[in-house]
Write a protein that holds these residues in place. Structure first.
Motif, PDB file in Angstrom:
ATOM      1  N   ASP A 431      33.846  43.317  38.147  1.00 19.36           N
ATOM      2  CA  ASP A 431      34.953  42.821  37.207  1.00 19.36           C
ATOM      3  C   ASP A 431      36.045  43.921  36.537  1.00 19.36           C
ATOM      4  O   ASP A 431      36.972  43.894  36.405  1.00 19.36           O
ATOM      5  CB  ASP A 431      34.550  41.775  36.313  1.00 19.36           C
ATOM      6  CG  ASP A 431      34.141  40.226  37.068  1.00 19.36           C
ATOM      7  OD1 ASP A 431      34.774  40.146  38.138  1.00 19.36           O
ATOM      8  OD2 ASP A 431      33.048  39.658  36.662  1.00 19.36           O
ATOM      9  N   VAL A 432      34.943  44.819  36.170  1.00 20.21           N
ATOM     10  CA  VAL A 432      35.609  45.973  35.584  1.00 20.21           C
ATOM     11  C   VAL A 432      36.359  46.799  36.420  1.00 20.21           C
ATOM     12  O   VAL A 432      37.565  47.128  36.117  1.00 20.21           O
ATOM     13  CB  VAL A 432      34.400  46.873  34.747  1.00 20.21           C
ATOM     14  CG1 VAL A 432      35.176  48.255  34.370  1.00 20.21           C
ATOM     15  CG2 VAL A 432      34.015  46.268  33.785  1.00 20.21           C
ATOM     16  N   ASP A 433      35.766  47.089  37.770  1.00 23.87           N
ATOM     17  CA  ASP A 433      36.457  47.948  38.588  1.00 23.87           C
ATOM     18  C   ASP A 433      38.004  47.033  39.038  1.00 23.87           C
ATOM     19  O   ASP A 433      38.942  47.867  39.140  1.00 23.87           O
ATOM     20  CB  ASP A 433      35.780  48.137  39.962  1.00 23.87           C
ATOM     21  CG  ASP A 433      34.853  49.385  39.647  1.00 23.87           C
ATOM     22  OD1 ASP A 433      34.442  49.586  38.569  1.00 23.87           O
ATOM     23  OD2 ASP A 433      34.254  49.805  40.678  1.00 23.87           O
ATOM     24  N   ARG A 434      37.665  45.985  39.077  1.00 22.64           N
ATOM     25  CA  ARG A 434      39.129  45.224  39.415  1.00 22.64           C
ATOM     26  C   ARG A 434      39.898  45.217  38.514  1.00 22.64           C
ATOM     27  O   ARG A 434      41.209  45.519  38.583  1.00 22.64           O
ATOM     28  CB  ARG A 434      38.859  43.730  39.800  1.00 22.64           C
ATOM     29  CG  ARG A 434      38.249  43.445  41.350  1.00 22.64           C
ATOM     30  CD  ARG A 434      38.420  41.886  41.577  1.00 22.64           C
ATOM     31  NE  ARG A 434      37.486  41.154  40.826  1.00 22.64           N
ATOM     32  CZ  ARG A 434      36.295  40.816  41.200  1.00 22.64           C
ATOM     33  NH1 ARG A 434      35.825  41.214  42.279  1.00 22.64           N
ATOM     34  NH2 ARG A 434      35.455  40.236  40.568  1.00 22.64           N
ATOM     35  N   ALA A 435      39.865  45.136  37.090  1.00 15.90           N
ATOM     36  CA  ALA A 435      40.792  45.175  36.122  1.00 15.90           C
ATOM     37  C   ALA A 435      41.274  46.617  36.015  1.00 15.90           C
ATOM     38  O   ALA A 435      42.401  46.748  35.757  1.00 15.90           O
ATOM     39  CB  ALA A 435      39.892  44.891  34.583  1.00 15.90           C
ATOM     40  N   VAL A 436      40.423  47.622  36.349  1.00 11.92           N
ATOM     41  CA  VAL A 436      40.889  49.208  36.255  1.00 11.92           C
ATOM     42  C   VAL A 436      41.786  49.304  37.246  1.00 11.92           C
ATOM     43  O   VAL A 436      42.806  49.817  36.931  1.00 11.92           O
ATOM     44  CB  VAL A 436      39.724  50.120  35.981  1.00 11.92           C
ATOM     45  CG1 VAL A 436      40.261  51.456  36.165  1.00 11.92           C
ATOM     46  CG2 VAL A 436      38.885  49.871  34.983  1.00 11.92           C
ATOM     47  N   ALA A 437      41.611  48.879  38.464  1.00  8.31           N
ATOM     48  CA  ALA A 437      42.575  49.166  39.342  1.00  8.31           C
ATOM     49  C   ALA A 437      43.733  48.609  39.453  1.00  8.31           C
ATOM     50  O   ALA A 437      44.866  48.969  39.870  1.00  8.31           O
ATOM     51  CB  ALA A 437      41.720  48.357  40.808  1.00  8.31           C
ATOM     52  N   LYS A 438      44.025  47.015  38.860  1.00  2.00           N
ATOM     53  CA  LYS A 438      44.916  46.550  38.325  1.00  2.00           C
ATOM     54  C   LYS A 438      45.873  47.340  37.528  1.00  2.00           C
ATOM     55  O   LYS A 438      47.174  47.439  37.837  1.00  2.00           O
ATOM     56  CB  LYS A 438      44.735  45.172  37.882  1.00  2.00           C
ATOM     57  CG  LYS A 438      46.009  44.482  37.474  1.00  2.00           C
ATOM     58  CD  LYS A 438      45.615  42.853  36.906  1.00  2.00           C
ATOM     59  CE  LYS A 438      46.913  42.251  36.546  1.00  2.00           C
ATOM     60  NZ  LYS A 438      46.605  40.787  35.976  1.00  2.00           N
ATOM     61  N   ALA A 439      45.265  47.970  36.361  1.00  8.69           N
ATOM     62  CA  ALA A 439      45.761  48.754  35.598  1.00  8.69           C
ATOM     63  C   ALA A 439      46.469  49.875  36.127  1.00  8.69           C
ATOM     64  O   ALA A 439      47.582  50.394  35.815  1.00  8.69           O
ATOM     65  CB  ALA A 439      44.905  49.166  34.282  1.00  8.69           C
ATOM     66  N   GLU A 440      45.664  50.632  37.037  1.00 11.15           N
ATOM     67  CA  GLU A 440      46.272  51.736  37.606  1.00 11.15           C
ATOM     68  C   GLU A 440      47.521  51.424  38.614  1.00 11.15           C
ATOM     69  O   GLU A 440      48.266  52.404  38.804  1.00 11.15           O
ATOM     70  CB  GLU A 440      45.203  52.340  38.761  1.00 11.15           C
ATOM     71  CG  GLU A 440      43.924  53.039  37.777  1.00 11.15           C
ATOM     72  CD  GLU A 440      43.047  53.505  38.752  1.00 11.15           C
ATOM     73  OE1 GLU A 440      42.126  54.549  38.497  1.00 11.15           O
ATOM     74  OE2 GLU A 440      42.518  52.561  39.861  1.00 11.15           O
ATOM     75  N   LYS A 441      47.737  50.399  39.039  1.00  9.97           N
ATOM     76  CA  LYS A 441      48.927  49.969  39.974  1.00  9.97           C
ATOM     77  C   LYS A 441      50.026  49.559  39.101  1.00  9.97           C
ATOM     78  O   LYS A 441      51.140  49.520  39.416  1.00  9.97           O
ATOM     79  CB  LYS A 441      48.522  48.773  40.693  1.00  9.97           C
ATOM     80  CG  LYS A 441      47.322  49.022  41.827  1.00  9.97           C
ATOM     81  CD  LYS A 441      47.062  47.931  42.565  1.00  9.97           C
ATOM     82  CE  LYS A 441      45.937  47.965  43.431  1.00  9.97           C
ATOM     83  NZ  LYS A 441      45.502  46.810  44.536  1.00  9.97           N
ATOM     84  N   ALA A 442      49.933  49.264  37.721  1.00 11.32           N
ATOM     85  CA  ALA A 442      50.895  48.908  36.883  1.00 11.32           C
ATOM     86  C   ALA A 442      51.955  50.004  36.798  1.00 11.32           C
ATOM     87  O   ALA A 442      51.492  51.538  36.379  1.00 11.32           O
ATOM     88  CB  ALA A 442      50.635  48.579  35.577  1.00 11.32           C
ATOM     89  N   VAL A 443      53.197  49.831  37.052  1.00 16.05           N
ATOM     90  CA  VAL A 443      54.263  50.870  36.992  1.00 16.05           C
ATOM     91  C   VAL A 443      54.943  51.036  35.562  1.00 16.05           C
ATOM     92  O   VAL A 443      55.117  52.056  34.978  1.00 16.05           O
ATOM     93  CB  VAL A 443      55.404  50.706  38.043  1.00 16.05           C
ATOM     94  CG1 VAL A 443      56.453  51.879  37.829  1.00 16.05           C
ATOM     95  CG2 VAL A 443      54.669  50.653  39.505  1.00 16.05           C
ATOM     96  N   ASP A 444      55.403  49.918  35.414  1.00 14.06           N
ATOM     97  CA  ASP A 444      56.276  49.793  33.853  1.00 14.06           C
ATOM     98  C   ASP A 444      55.311  50.097  32.548  1.00 14.06           C
ATOM     99  O   ASP A 444      53.984  49.684  32.761  1.00 14.06           O
ATOM    100  CB  ASP A 444      56.678  48.319  33.558  1.00 14.06           C
ATOM    101  CG  ASP A 444      57.164  48.208  32.347  1.00 14.06           C
ATOM    102  OD1 ASP A 444      58.404  48.613  32.126  1.00 14.06           O
ATOM    103  OD2 ASP A 444      56.569  47.418  31.451  1.00 14.06           O
TER     104      ASP A 444
END
Length: 500
Positions: A431-444
């Motif tokens: 769950d942590v890895d997924r949340a961090v991966a989502k943050a890494e993809k955010a551009v704005d």
């Protein structure tokens, strides 16, 4: 709790330690190597002896930037944005490719900073073992493009690449710095205003001014550095005029310095208790929750740090101004279990003198909660490899959360993901890895900050980390010194305008 009579011991300890330092800075204030500009060298006491022979890829990289030795393509401004350094400008060609245009500059060995040299330096960084924290989860390639361009392509979109390239661990060195065995030598091969000329193991280093620095000639002719792990000795050296700048003055020593010689800077540094989730007692989430519940952070901020800190609120502290309004409750915390005399080893280092005292207070709190705590304290360079290998059950760490890239996601990726290169907590949670991966993809920017806070909530929910305090770092600055560079990211200390 602190010993009631500790303050009475400070003058005596300072007197005892003064003779030890007297010979350390004998060269301070002497002529430069060519016999000119007498008296214009700076004498600096740093807290952390080199842990990796001044390799630019690990913890030693910030030592090199603080002394004005190394630079990257970009640097951070006061607001944490990427600004030009060796790259005069850049533009994004597509979601995975950026073109950086170099300024005219030379390496300290006299060779030119060319696109080929820069591409080679970045390629060496990608091949380093272990990988620099700034490249955690990132794969990039760098290629020369014409006479002034370097094209950098990432395997996946990386919207914060200019921020990432500001990392001290991605400094650009000349081709002479790299050998075929993967060793890197920054002596005389960097681009900054000061040239590292001699390193005396983990005790001292000598730097001379690099007169051909692209940003202009430094006002100091050189720097004489001593690595002094003992905080009382650093404060004593400043007080007795054996040193011009002393980093990380212990809170307990602040009152012994004249007010005009101490500078307190709010930083992005958070001191935390890391619990080993990979093996040992704290593999049990219920015991981690019990440890977290036992800790009283307000005591640490008030008593140990004597007001030079705020009680821990999260991974990011008050110096990260956007984080406060976005913080949410930790997600998925376990119910606290019963320690029942569970034996644990708690470790920390003494380069930051408050940390052993923090650890001692934590030991008392954890013992009271039912744990049986053994405390181990060493100098950081003799502790880091064991900590990264997961040989301790718990570890007290002072960590600058934005030092690696200036990007809030980077510290989450390096410290709390399965593939993180600085994962002392040994955390591997899907769950942590997924949340961090989502943050890494955010551009704005706003979206990235929101996603970072959501990932922080997931990390805190595992109880792998217990934020203790957010620190204000005290730097000793001699009254004759002007132009010292004090910033919340702790990447700088000496620059071209620093002088005495």
């Amino acid at each position: 709790m602190r010993p009631r009579h500790r303050h009475r011991l400070r003058p005596l300890l300072a007197l005892l330690l003064s003779p030890v330092l007297a010979g350390c800075f004998a060269s301070g204030g002497t002529d430069s190597a060519d016999g000119t500009d007498a008296g214009s060298r700076l004498r600096v006491a740093l807290a952390f002896p080199p842990a990796e022979n001044l390799s630019p890829y690990g913890a030693d990289s910030t030592t090199l930037t603080r002394l004005g030795v190394t630079e990257g393509l970009t640097e951070l401004d006061a607001n944490g944005a990427a600004t030009p350094a060796l790259a005069a400008s850049w533009r994004q060609e597509n979601d995975r490719t950026w073109l950086f245009t170099l300024r005219e500059a030379t390496f300290q060995d006299g060779s030119e900073v060319t696109p080929a040299a820069v591409a080679a330096a970045l390629t060496h960084a990608t091949q380093a073992k272990p990988a620099p924290a700034a490249l955690s989860g990132v794969t990039l390639t760098a290629k020369a493009d014409g006479a002034t361009g370097v094209r950098i392509t990432t395997e996946n979109p990386d919207p914060v690449l200019p921020l990432r390239l500001s990392s001290p661990a991605l400094a650009v060195l000349s081709t002479k710095a790299y050998d075929t065995k993967g060793e890197v030598d920054p002596v005389g091969t960097a681009t900054g205003p000061f040239k590292l000329t001699k390193v005396m193991g983990a005790t001292a280093a000598t730097l001379d001014r690099y007169d051909d620095y692209w940003g202009g000639r430094a006002q100091a002719t050189g720097i004489d550095v001593k690595f002094v792990a003992d905080g009382i000795a650093r404060a004593s050296a400043l007080r007795t005029d054996q040193v011009d700048l002393a980093e990380a003055i212990p809170v307990a020593q602040a009152a012994t310095l004249d007010k005009a010689t101490r500078e307190a800077t709010a930083t992005t540094r958070t001191t935390s208790l890391l619990l080993n989730t990979g093996k040992g007692p704290f593999k049990d989430a219920a015991l981690r929750a019990a440890a977290r519940q036992a800790v009283d952070t307000s005591t640490l901020a008030k008593d140990v740090y004597e007001g030079y800190a705020d009680a821990g609120a999260g991974i990011y502290g008050p110096a990260v101004t956007w984080a406060e309004g976005r913080r949410s409750e930790p997600v998925g915390r376990a119910e606290p279990g019963k320690p029942k005399g569970t034996r644990i080893t708690l470790a920390t280092y003494d380069n930051r003198p408050e940390l052993p005292e923090v650890a001692q207070v934590l030991k008392q709190q954890l013992d009271k909660a039912g744990f049986d705590v053994t405390l181990e304290v060493r100098e950081y360079s003799r502790l880091e490899s064991d900590a990264l290998a997961g040989r301790f059950d718990a570890f007290v760490l002072a960590r600058n959360t934005l030092v690696d890239t200036g990007d809030p996601v980077s510290v989450l990726a390096s410290d709390y993901t399965c593939d993180g290169g600085y994962n002392i907590a040994q955390l591997c949670d899907k769950d942590v890895d997924r949340a961090v991966a989502k943050a890494e993809k955010a551009v704005d920017t706003g979206e990235r900050q929101e996603a970072s806070m959501a990932a922080e909530a997931r990390v805190l929910g595992t109880d792998a980390v217990v934020p203790l305090i957010h620190q204000r770092v005290i730097t000793g600055v001699g009254t004759s010194v002007s132009g010292a560079l004090l910033d919340p990211y702790e990447r700088t200390l000496v620059g071209i305008g620093t002088r005495r």
